[in-house]
Design a protein around this motif. Structure first.
Motif, mmCIF file in Angstrom:
data_model
loop_
_atom_site.group_PDB
_atom_site.id
_atom_site.type_symbol
_atom_site.label_atom_id
_atom_site.label_comp_id
_atom_site.label_asym_id
_atom_site.label_seq_id
_atom_site.Cartn_x
_atom_site.Cartn_y
_atom_site.Cartn_z
ATOM 1 N N MET A 217 0.686 -1.489 0.209
ATOM 2 C CA MET A 217 0.060 0.280 -0.297
ATOM 3 C C MET A 217 0.897 1.314 -0.037
ATOM 4 O O MET A 217 0.884 2.423 -0.420
ATOM 5 C CB MET A 217 -1.279 0.132 1.300
ATOM 6 N N ILE A 218 1.699 0.985 0.981
ATOM 7 C CA ILE A 218 2.890 2.469 0.693
ATOM 8 C C ILE A 218 4.304 1.823 0.734
ATOM 9 O O ILE A 218 4.799 0.434 0.391
ATOM 10 C CB ILE A 218 2.715 2.963 1.808
ATOM 11 N N GLU A 219 4.700 2.745 0.631
ATOM 12 C CA GLU A 219 6.911 2.479 0.444
ATOM 13 C C GLU A 219 7.323 3.840 1.356
ATOM 14 O O GLU A 219 6.577 4.829 1.411
ATOM 15 C CB GLU A 219 7.425 3.064 -0.771
ATOM 16 N N ASN A 220 8.186 2.666 2.489
ATOM 17 C CA ASN A 220 8.792 3.686 3.461
ATOM 18 C C ASN A 220 9.663 4.485 3.228
ATOM 19 O O ASN A 220 10.913 3.304 2.954
ATOM 20 C CB ASN A 220 8.442 2.853 4.865
ATOM 21 N N MET A 221 10.477 5.400 2.968
ATOM 22 C CA MET A 221 11.158 5.566 2.533
ATOM 23 C C MET A 221 12.765 6.583 3.944
ATOM 24 O O MET A 221 11.260 6.783 4.777
ATOM 25 C CB MET A 221 11.763 6.607 1.251
ATOM 26 N N ARG A 222 13.072 7.351 3.718
ATOM 27 C CA ARG A 222 13.556 7.741 4.887
ATOM 28 C C ARG A 222 12.656 9.235 5.292
ATOM 29 O O ARG A 222 13.532 9.984 4.382
ATOM 30 C CB ARG A 222 15.284 7.789 4.602
#
Length: 254
Positions: A217-222
């Motif tokens: 559902m999402i992409e988690n980046m810094r």
């Protein structure tokens, strides 16, 4: 022959950018785009363009509200801060609304902190000038009264959500509400910030973010959360998101 009673529909807001401020920059705020020309011309000389950086406090709980803000970009969080320094978010304002709602109903102090959580820009007007203009702007009075009522309903729903629903559902609901206001899939958010806004611990938020990412559902980046599957995120949210969307149906949010 019987007469057909036709109830006129409320006019749709102008498209973003079809009005400009006194410096010639496009207006994107839905409230300002919803006003009749005469009322916008009344406000326009008093609208001052301002940059709104990350973490700028627009006003604090209990303090005098000197300006109201019509956002063009970015997002403001309305936050309750306790005496021991803990905080929880109870409302969001983006380009659909007004920061400084108490002024719209004749009050000069609020019970929340208004802080920029996603940087942007907007137009500010002094509280005195807004109150003065409201005397001669019936459509603006109506729009702001409706907005204040809807926002109160939203605050109540968010409070119930934070008490009754699981962290993953609440996180999905919050990300959707955030995207609605900034109109971008890229949200500059840290896990620490999300924990403060949702009133929970950072480890719980990190686990919930990881689960949403694993499900695609999402992409988690810094420092950034990217929404990649909005439909699935809506399904992962609790019913509160749909209820809040119903509240917002007349405010220009999708």
């Amino acid at each position: 022959m019987a007469m057909l009673n036709v109830v006129p529909s409320r006019p749709e807001p102008l498209q973003s950018g079809m009005r400009t401020d006194a410096t010639g920059k496009p207006v994107k705020n839905v409230i300002l785009l919803s006003l009749p020309d005469s009322e916008f011309r009344l406000l326009r000389p008093h609208l001052e363009p301002v940059e709104l950086p990350h973490h700028l406090i627009l006003y604090d709980a209990g303090e005098r509200i000197n300006f109201a803000y019509f956002l063009n970009q970015g997002m403001t969080s309305l936050v309750v801060v306790t005496q021991d320094g803990r905080s929880v978010e109870v409302g969001l304002v983006g380009r659909e609304g007004l920061v400084g709602m108490p002024v719209a109903v004749g009050l000069r102090r609020g019970s929340f902190r208004a802080i920029m959580q996603i940087p942007g820009a907007g137009l500010r007007i002094s509280s005195e000038k807004l109150e003065e203009c409201l005397q001669f702007a019936p459509e603006l009075r109506l729009i702001l009264s409706r907005y204040v009522l809807v926002h109160g309903l939203q605050v109540g729903q968010v409070a119930a959500c934070n008490r009754l629903h699981e962290i993953g559902q609440r996180l999905a609901r919050w990300l959707l509400m955030c995207q609605d206001r900034v109109d971008s899939p890229l949200l500059r958010l840290t896990h620490e910030f999300l924990a403060q806004m949702l009133g929970t611990g950072r480890p719980s938020v990190s686990l919930a973010v990881s689960m949403l990412e694993q499900d695609g559902m999402i992409e988690n980046m810094r420092g950034i959360v990217k929404i990649v599957n909005r439909k699935q995120l809506e399904l992962a949210s609790c019913e509160c998101y749909g209820i809040i969307q119903d509240f917002n149906a007349g405010l220009g949010l999708r």
